[in-house]
Write an enzyme that holds these catalytic residues in place. Structure first.
Site, mmCIF file in Angstrom:
data_model
loop_
_atom_site.group_PDB
_atom_site.id
_atom_site.type_symbol
_atom_site.label_atom_id
_atom_site.label_comp_id
_atom_site.label_asym_id
_atom_site.label_seq_id
_atom_site.Cartn_x
_atom_site.Cartn_y
_atom_site.Cartn_z
ATOM 1 N N SER B 117 0.838 -1.205 0.000
ATOM 2 C CA SER B 117 0.000 0.000 0.000
ATOM 3 C C SER B 117 0.867 1.246 0.000
ATOM 4 O O SER B 117 1.983 1.246 0.524
ATOM 5 C CB SER B 117 -0.866 0.001 1.260
ATOM 6 O OG SER B 117 -1.409 1.283 1.503
ATOM 7 N N TYR B 142 -0.474 0.019 10.059
ATOM 8 C CA TYR B 142 -0.754 -0.621 8.761
ATOM 9 C C TYR B 142 0.420 -0.448 7.799
ATOM 10 O O TYR B 142 0.879 -1.409 7.181
ATOM 11 C CB TYR B 142 -2.020 0.022 8.184
ATOM 12 C CG TYR B 142 -2.493 -0.552 6.876
ATOM 13 C CD1 TYR B 142 -3.052 -1.820 6.814
ATOM 14 C CD2 TYR B 142 -2.416 0.191 5.693
ATOM 15 C CE1 TYR B 142 -3.515 -2.336 5.615
ATOM 16 C CE2 TYR B 142 -2.880 -0.317 4.490
ATOM 17 C CZ TYR B 142 -3.437 -1.592 4.459
ATOM 18 O OH TYR B 142 -3.880 -2.095 3.274
ATOM 19 N N LYS B 146 3.095 -3.263 6.299
ATOM 20 C CA LYS B 146 3.371 -3.431 4.862
ATOM 21 C C LYS B 146 4.879 -3.375 4.596
ATOM 22 O O LYS B 146 5.404 -4.154 3.802
ATOM 23 C CB LYS B 146 2.635 -2.348 4.057
ATOM 24 C CG LYS B 146 1.103 -2.450 4.100
ATOM 25 C CD LYS B 146 0.603 -3.723 3.453
ATOM 26 C CE LYS B 146 -0.903 -3.873 3.467
ATOM 27 N NZ LYS B 146 -1.338 -5.201 2.961
#
Lengths: 319, 319
Positions: B117, B142, B146
């Site tokens: 992402s 998050y 990643k």
């Protein structure tokens, strides 16, 4: 301060412990997979408690509520992590991660100093003035493991779970004792082995090849500085710092060996190209901009001859 | 090709599966924590096998020796990973890592596409022409998760254990169905909810605020391109790729809503500043240089109005 030191039986663990135990104002928990020794000749040996522990199987045994800081020095070195994939990830990532979770739970907000490495850099890497703003593209599992732990330290710190800093160590030379399992081990061996009347193989025939190094003494000084960094010394989500080093060529090292040990010592150095190591050796960055670390009170070596003299002094003290 | 798709019950899992099952030349294993449906109306539904599995507890149940590729789309979205630290790391890191180990063991060298992402970027991030050469300094768990998985993909690929690529997704809009738990969910809601006669709250009053987006159709096209990347499309230790997107402002989205849905739909959009989200929204990069992805055959959207028209078409097809 009450300070936990992991990998305390290792060379850096021992010299950091020695500095803190000579100070007298600290209580230490020294841990390793073997019971770590209390460094010889320290002023306050009674201030250290030693615990043999596996950080994955029994992480809680070394973490206490009243810890002020944890200095994470355990690890499997570069070539060992490359040779044994599972072991490298287990010790370098899983053990660190497990310990971070325990620190966050038991003593939230604790100061954590994580021993990272300039092995986080790989090609393409700028040949000059590498900073913390350059991307990390490691070419060894060891470097990848360091990047993963740095990322955890950043996230845990941003969330207030710990108060961490990842210190990217230059190569430390001259280290006493047996060669480490780092690919860079010859950078200590080139002095240490000839001084012991033993041969050292330098795995490349290129005296202009240079490397970014720090003496053990300067490293310890800088770790002690980092223990006392203000919490906001770096943004909460970017906690990496390239520790100061200085560039030394193979020729510089040979010159220092001759200056301190005498010309006859040079005969113990054998230079030969090891093709399997060549691309790795040339992939390393060799010129850093350490202004961030210096602005935070860290210091830099200025002469490899001094590093060699420090080494000889250490040997004398240990007698 | 025989392809494993994780997170196959999710929106992207479903549209990627649909494209592959309409083709007919692929055998799919679709897996998720619930048994994933076979997308409705596909030409070759018999080419899909569905397996309900937890990737940590039973990773071997979904990995077979004859796999040609694995498309890893499972995950806990950004705001959910921020709200539940343990869940985010469990699903986004531990499950991925466990699966990678199984893939490397059972079908070494398998093509792996990992859904990363653009949340890997954080401040300081260049406001223009962000590339794969810019450092990743995520400001959410998050994004950290990643980065960790990208690092694993790089290392496993360099060692020949898998043949992976980490594809950094832009925000995908317009997504049908219920809002996701991404902070960016309003970027689909701004079209979807008004078209359903429902209110959408846009969490900032700044119509010039812009974001890097891709339509679902273009995303699927690009994932299919990546399935067939040559092995040496990128260096073995740097396997990240920013997937193509294009910049869309809040005003652009409102204009598209009006053009496709009519002026009355604008009344369903409520703009209000949500202070807790503001710094995150402004920390995101909003202008990328996608030349690397384009050079590898990926394509780019050119109009948000087309994305909205695609969305309406998808709804019609589903009737």
């Amino acid at each position: 301060m009450k300070i936990l030191i992991t990998g305390a039986a290792g060379f850096i663990g021992q010299i950091v412990s020695k500095a803190l135990l000579d100070d007298g104002s600290h209580d230490l928990i020294l841990t390793d997979v073997i019971e770590p020794p209390i460094p010889r000749g320290v002023k306050y040996p009674q201030k250290a408690k030693t615990i043999q522990a596996d950080l994955i199987d029994s992480p809680t045994s070394v973490v206490t509520k009243d810890l002020d800081a944890a200095v994470l020095l355990h690890g499997v070195m570069s070539s060992a992590a490359e040779a044994d994939f599972d072991l490298g990830y287990r010790v370098n990532v899983t053990a660190t991660w497990t310990l971070l979770n325990n620190l966050a739970k038991t003593c939230p907000g604790v100061r954590v100093l994580y021993a990272s490495s300039e092995a986080v850099y790989g090609t393409p890497v700028p040949k000059h003035n590498v900073t913390e703003r350059d991307i990390t593209t490691p070419e060894m599992s060891y470097g990848c493991q360091k990047v993963i732990c740095e990322t955890l330290i950043n996230d845990y710190t941003r969330r207030g779970m710990i108060n961490g800093f990842s210190l990217r160590f230059p190569t430390i030379s001259v280290r006493p004792g047996a060669p480490s399992k780092a690919i860079s081990a010859f950078l200590s061996g080139i002095i240490r082995e000839p001084m012991n009347g033993e041969e050292c193989v330098v795995p490349l025939k290129d005296r202009a090849w240079r490397h970014w190094m720090s003496s053990p003494k300067t490293l310890v000084h800088n770790i002690l500085v980092a223990l006392n960094f203000p919490r906001d010394a770096l943004p909460t989500h970017r906690r990496v710092l390239n520790m100061p080093g200085f560039a030394v060529t193979i020729q510089d090292m040979l010159d220092a060996l001759e200056e301190v040990g005498g010309k006859d010592k040079l005969a113990f150095v054998r230079e030969e190209d090891v093709p399997s190591l060549k691309s790795t050796l040339y992939s390393w960055a060799d010129d850093f901009d350490n202004s961030l670390a210096l602005s935070l009170g860290m210091k830099q070596d200025t002469s490899f001859v001094n590093s060699v003299k420090d080494y000889i002094e250490t040997l004398e003290e240990a007698k």
